[in-house]
Scaffold this motif. Structure first.
Motif, mmCIF file in Angstrom:
data_model
loop_
_atom_site.group_PDB
_atom_site.id
_atom_site.type_symbol
_atom_site.label_atom_id
_atom_site.label_comp_id
_atom_site.label_asym_id
_atom_site.label_seq_id
_atom_site.Cartn_x
_atom_site.Cartn_y
_atom_site.Cartn_z
ATOM 1 N N ASP A 1 0.846 -1.179 0.000
ATOM 2 C CA ASP A 1 0.000 0.000 0.000
ATOM 3 C C ASP A 1 0.889 1.239 0.000
ATOM 4 N N ILE A 2 0.621 2.181 -0.900
ATOM 5 C CA ILE A 2 1.534 3.317 -1.055
ATOM 6 C C ILE A 2 1.544 4.210 0.190
ATOM 7 N N PHE A 3 0.429 4.297 0.904
ATOM 8 C CA PHE A 3 0.412 5.091 2.132
ATOM 9 C C PHE A 3 1.343 4.473 3.179
ATOM 10 N N GLU A 4 1.191 3.166 3.407
ATOM 11 C CA GLU A 4 2.015 2.502 4.419
ATOM 12 C C GLU A 4 3.489 2.512 4.009
ATOM 13 N N PHE A 5 3.748 2.315 2.698
ATOM 14 C CA PHE A 5 5.125 2.336 2.197
ATOM 15 C C PHE A 5 5.745 3.703 2.438
ATOM 16 N N SER A 6 4.980 4.760 2.130
ATOM 17 C CA SER A 6 5.482 6.126 2.306
ATOM 18 C C SER A 6 5.737 6.443 3.768
ATOM 19 N N GLN A 7 4.797 6.031 4.640
ATOM 20 C CA GLN A 7 4.952 6.296 6.070
ATOM 21 C C GLN A 7 6.205 5.619 6.616
ATOM 22 N N GLU A 8 6.414 4.345 6.235
ATOM 23 C CA GLU A 8 7.573 3.605 6.738
ATOM 24 C C GLU A 8 8.881 4.175 6.182
ATOM 25 N N LEU A 9 8.873 4.557 4.899
ATOM 26 C CA LEU A 9 10.076 5.118 4.293
ATOM 27 C C LEU A 9 10.403 6.475 4.911
ATOM 28 N N PHE A 10 9.390 7.298 5.093
ATOM 29 C CA PHE A 10 9.571 8.615 5.715
ATOM 30 C C PHE A 10 10.180 8.453 7.109
#
Length: 480
Positions: free
Chosen positions: A78-87
């Protein structure tokens, strides 16, 4: 030579089909100080240079850190979860200010996302992030112009963060736009399904006046025919919306909403009129007990109407309560001799109440009224059940004095097995006791979304040359 060519071909195919995880995305800031992670070379060298120059200048002017990540694919993530974890893993933005921004694009997933730190949620609210994606980036991506789309998005971000006046101009059209399509969509998506469900329930349960098998009710005046209900709650409101949609006034939507509000107020006045017809009929037969029960059943309804339509129903609600008391104590004639009856006091009525009735009154589960004729001394007794009592009917003595007296856990639930509990019920009148057991559901471990939100604080300081910022999940995503 052929071996080298084959090896290069395999590496190219492997890279083209790479599915990145948060741990495999190269943090270019640690490698060469670049703000752009472009491992699949989706962006050309010239675009990367322009982005680095622009973002370096932006950080110098405002201290805002922006990371651009362009990947071939993130698989099924999921792009939201991926972005949150990467951030969180990189810690974009300065610690304390949390003024970081992540722009993530996944080519094969055909999705792009702005993910903002806590400190940028005011300057770059979700609606503005979405608008930049929709108007400046997605049209370019649809044409395969990934360089132009990414550059256009970052240029808009730079303008907003360095020119407050431009930011306000960008927000203004979004906030003031009048959109009949939005109103219609709201009515179709949220209101229409509710009306359909109500109509189906009423039809299948025989609650219309013209139902084939109407369900019995002591208040037939409160029922409408099918066509009348559809006209009142669907047809006329729809006609109001259609009528105002042809208006050229810039306040047409406001007028439309006010008209709908006023119209539904009128429908409740119609309900009041139907209620009055019920009370008139019951008064003719001197059925005061049924009048009080009828008024009590609508008590909560008129409370909410008083909140929704303060004028006039805020005042009507208190009149509704007063009217209940008036009819409960209304003078009445004896059914035996038509003589005048009087209501006995709480003390005097105990002579006519059985022991279990007196127990119910002491528990306030039931309130009894005893009326005695002044001429023939015949007695009439009426009871009113409490709607807020914790007591139920005892299965043994039928007194409303039965309640749950205890609740305990026998075996606690675990992650691998369900637990067991025990409830105890007692009757305060006859002493009947019943013990029953029930199952406690197994414990469920928290999902990955919960663990990622927790890690945003513990890992935010490990950002290397990024500043150690954190994100609360603000931003927006768009697909094409």
């Amino acid at each position: 030579m052929r071996f080298i060519s084959l090896l290069l071909f395999v590496l190219t195919v492997t890279t083209a089909n790479a599915q990145y995880t948060v741990g495999t995305v190269p943090n270019q800031k640690l490698i060469d100080g670049s703000y752009v992670s472009n491992p699949d070379n989706i962006l050309d060298g010239g675009t990367v240079t322009k982005l680095d120059t622009l973002l370096k200048s932006l950080e110098k002017k405002t201290s805002v850190q922006v990371a651009v990540v362009v990947l071939e694919s993130i698989g099924d993530a999921d792009i939201f979860e991926f972005s949150q974890e990467l951030f969180t893993a990189w810690g974009i933005g300065s610690k304390g200010n949390d003024n970081g921004l992540l722009l993530l694009m996944a080519k094969q997933n055909r999705t792009v996302r702005f993910h903002t730190g806590y400190g940028l949620e005011g300057a770059l609210p979700d609606v503005i992030c979405k608008r930049i994606e929709r108007e400046y980036m997605v049209p370019e991506f649809k044409n395969g112009n990934y360089n132009a789309g990414i550059l256009a998005g970052i240029q808009q971000v730079n303008k907003i963060l360095t020119d407050p006046q431009y930011a306000e101009e960008l927000k203004k059209p979004e906030e003031t736009i009048s959109d009949w399509g939005g109103l219609v969509a709201f009515l179709v998506i949220f209101i229409a399904p509710v009306l359909v469900i109500i109509f189906i329930v009423k039809s299948t349960s025989g609650r219309f006046a013209d139902s084939k098998k109407p369900k019995y009710t002591p208040y037939p005046e409160m029922r409408l025919k099918r066509w009348s209900w559809l006209a009142e709650f669907v047809g006329i409101p729809a006609a109001i919306v259609v009528l105002f949609s042809f208006s050229d006034s810039e306040h047409a939507i406001g007028y439309c909403l006010f008209s709908l509000y006023f119209y539904y107020l009128i429908t409740q006045i119609h309900r009041m009129w139907r209620m009055q017809n019920v009370i008139k009929r019951l008064l003719a037969s001197q059925d005061y007990h049924e009048i009080v029960e009828f008024i009590r059943k609508d008590q909560l309804f008129w409370f909410f109407m008083g909140l929704l339509f303060p004028f006039p129903f805020f005042f009507y609600f208190f009149y509704h309560l007063l009217r209940k008391r008036i009819y409960r104590n209304h003078a009445r004639a004896c059914k035996q001799c038509q003589g005048e009856m009087r209501k006995l006091s709480e003390k005097d009525e105990d002579e006519y109440l059985t022991a279990n009735m007196q127990m119910e009154e002491s528990l306030k589960s039931v309130d009894y009224d005893v009326w005695k004729c002044k001429l023939c001394e015949s007695v009439e007794m009426w009871h009113y059940l409490s709607r807020h009592s914790k007591y139920e009917v005892c299965p043994k003595c039928k007194t409303i004095a039965y309640y749950r007296s205890g609740n305990r856990t026998i075996t606690s639930a675990t992650y691998s097995a369900s637990g067991k509990g025990e409830e105890t019920f007692n009757c305060k009148f006859c002493g009947h006791t019943k013990v029953s057991t029930y199952t406690i559901a197994r414990l469920v471990r928290s999902t990955s979304s919960g663990s990622s939100s927790g890690s945003s604080f513990s890992s935010s300081s490990g950002g290397g040359s990024w500043g150690g910022g954190s994100s609360g999940g603000g931003g927006a995503s768009s697909s094409w």
